[in-house]
Design an enzyme around this catalytic site. Structure first.
Site, short mmCIF file in Angstrom:
data_model
loop_
_atom_site.label_atom_id
_atom_site.label_comp_id
_atom_site.label_asym_id
_atom_site.label_seq_id
_atom_site.Cartn_x
_atom_site.Cartn_y
_atom_site.Cartn_z
N LYS A 1 1.11 -1.07 -0.05
CA LYS A 1 0.30 -0.15 -0.29
C LYS A 1 1.52 1.32 -0.03
O LYS A 1 1.82 1.76 0.13
CB LYS A 1 -0.86 0.14 0.80
CG LYS A 1 -0.12 -0.35 2.73
CD LYS A 1 -1.27 -0.19 3.35
CE LYS A 1 -0.15 -0.77 5.10
NZ LYS A 1 -0.69 -1.11 6.07
N ARG B 1 -10.23 -1.11 14.85
CA ARG B 1 -10.63 -0.38 13.49
C ARG B 1 -11.94 -0.76 13.10
O ARG B 1 -12.78 -0.55 12.35
CB ARG B 1 -9.65 -0.11 13.15
CG ARG B 1 -9.02 0.44 12.07
CD ARG B 1 -7.73 1.23 11.60
NE ARG B 1 -7.50 -0.12 11.49
CZ ARG B 1 -5.97 0.42 10.95
NH1 ARG B 1 -5.12 1.00 10.44
NH2 ARG B 1 -5.71 -1.49 10.51
N TYR C 1 15.06 29.71 8.21
CA TYR C 1 13.69 30.25 8.83
C TYR C 1 13.46 30.51 10.44
O TYR C 1 14.04 29.54 10.73
CB TYR C 1 11.96 30.03 8.57
CG TYR C 1 12.24 29.94 7.06
CD1 TYR C 1 11.36 31.56 6.76
CD2 TYR C 1 11.72 28.84 6.35
CE1 TYR C 1 11.02 31.12 5.08
CE2 TYR C 1 11.34 28.74 5.17
CZ TYR C 1 10.29 30.65 5.01
OH TYR C 1 10.84 30.95 3.55
N MET D 1 10.61 24.31 3.24
CA MET D 1 9.63 23.37 1.72
C MET D 1 10.30 22.58 0.41
O MET D 1 10.61 21.40 0.70
CB MET D 1 8.95 24.19 1.69
CG MET D 1 7.65 22.67 0.29
SD MET D 1 6.56 24.95 -0.59
CE MET D 1 5.96 25.02 0.19
#
Ligand SMILES: *Cc1c(COP(=O)(O)O)cnc(C)c1O
Length: 389
Positions: free
Chosen positions: A41, A136, A263, A312
């Site tokens: 998956k 679940r 940053y 990013m």
């Protein structure tokens, strides 16, 4: 595939080693004594389904995915392999699931009835999922006998597997032993008294297959361990690492002490430093939570600290200790020397999230395929050539 229309040289890429995947599949099968449901998956845990499915196909009895779209990707790569859907299909997916012959895991009589309505064959295979404590999906195990009677009365579907899932196989041995005993007790009843003699049993994920091989049943549903990451530390030396994630240095700058980096100005150089800017960021899956977390990359064989915040598209590494560092150098972000588990720990997450977070800008290459970026090996070759000439 057209999903990655990048041409070399790549800014960031992952090299996938099919022989390492195959070796891990063999190791898991030998250790558990069970057949393998290879869990692929989420683009094979970020490894690239096109690389992973062909490498595992000779070793896997079945593949497992999360949804019908992923099942079609597997089908295209391994047309004869059965494909299991791990979670409940969305109602709109069901017609496609039945028509394509994928195997749904069913948690309720209603779901089985819906497949029965859609089925145009006599016996479309379904697996019954029992809830023995995961909370679940699945039928509550107390309701299993009644549900199986109702499902067996339906036309068009046949229960060919009985499954469950372990929530704490890597954390709580006693609870898991109890769960496994319960699963096998319920499964035995269904097999011996409710007409499911031929249904295959599967309950173990990677941690379960590693820790409780004697309780594995017929098949194990393994993801993480195939990708070289053992959720049980003692098993790690037995696994090969199939994925190496790399990027390149795009800029090198020498700066004095007292310069802020990135940053938020969370890091300031304490000494004259050589800063290497790398072409990877959180948009590629390099977690922003690594900011200030002690993450390292390997450039020219040396660990270099990641400084300040992950942005990013770029990070900054401390290359001060390197004799040489140039734009165009390869930098290793993750692999055997920097395992996914190390990045996960430093980012406050789990290896599964690190792998599946690898973004679409990370070009997946087969090992040996050219990235177009010079690495340690090509440096050596270049040196050898210049000596020869
Ligand atoms: C993802 C998944 C697995 C694989 O788990 P790993 O810990 O990666 O081996 C097994 N079973 C189910 C139901 C899953 O959703």
């Amino acid at each position: 595939m057209t999903r990655h229309p990048h041409h070399p040289p790549h800014r960031t890429w992952a090299e996938i080693d099919g022989t390492a995947l195959a070796a891990n599949a063999r190791t898991i099968r030998e250790h558990s004594g069970a057949d393998l449901i290879a869990v692929v998956k989420a683009d094979a845990y970020g490894h690239g389904i096109a690389h992973v499915v062909p490498a595992l196909a000779p070793h896997a009895t079945m593949f497992a995915v999360a949804n019908a779209a992923e099942a079609h990707e597997v089908r295209a790569l391994a047309p004869r392999a059965p494909v299991l859907l791990l979670g409940p299909a969305a109602p709109e997916e069901r017609a496609d699931v039945v028509a394509s012959g994928f195997i749904p895991m069913v948690s309720s009589v209603d779901e089985a009835a819906a497949y029965s309505q859609l089925s145009r064959t006599a016996r479309a295979p379904i697996h019954l999922k029992l809830d023995i404590g995961m909370g679940r999906v699945g039928l509550w195990h107390e309701d299993a006998v009644e549900a199986v009677r109702e499902i067996r009365a339906l036309r068009g579907v046949a229960i060919t597997g009985i499954a469950s899932h372990l929530p704490v196989a890597d954390e709580d041995e006693e609870f898991t032993r109890g769960q496994l005993a319960l699963f096998h007790r319920v499964a035995k009843t269904l097999r011996e008294e409710e007409g499911l003699a031929h249904a295959k049993l599967h309950v173990c994920n990677s941690a379960g297959a590693i820790r409780f091989p004697e309780q594995a049943g017929d098949l194990v549903r393994v993801g993480l361990a195939l990708y070289g990451s053992a959720p049980v530390a003692e098993f790690q030396p037995r696994l090969a690492v199939p994925l190496v994630w790399k990027t390149q240095v795009t800029l090198v700058r020498d700066v004095p002490a007292g310069r802020d980096v990135s940053y938020g100005r969370t890091f300031t150089t304490q000494r004259p430093s050589r800063l290497a800017t790398l072409a990877v960021g959180y948009a590629d899956g390099y977690p922003r939570h690594l900011s200030g977390g002690g993450a390292e990359v390997i450039i020219r064989g040396r660990r270099c600290a990641v400084l300040g915040r992950v942005t990013m598209d770029q990070i900054v590494a401390d290359a001060t200790a390197l004799d040489v560092c140039e734009a165009g150098d390869e930098a290793m972000l993750m692999g055997a020397e920097i395992p996914a588990a190390e990045l996960a720990r430093k980012a406050g997450t789990i290896s599964w999230e690190i792998f599946t977070g690898l973004g679409p800008r990370v070009v997946r290459l087969a090992r040996g395929q050219e990235s177009g970026v010079r690495g340690q090996e090509s440096d050596t070759r270049r040196l050898t050539r210049s000596t020869d000439g």
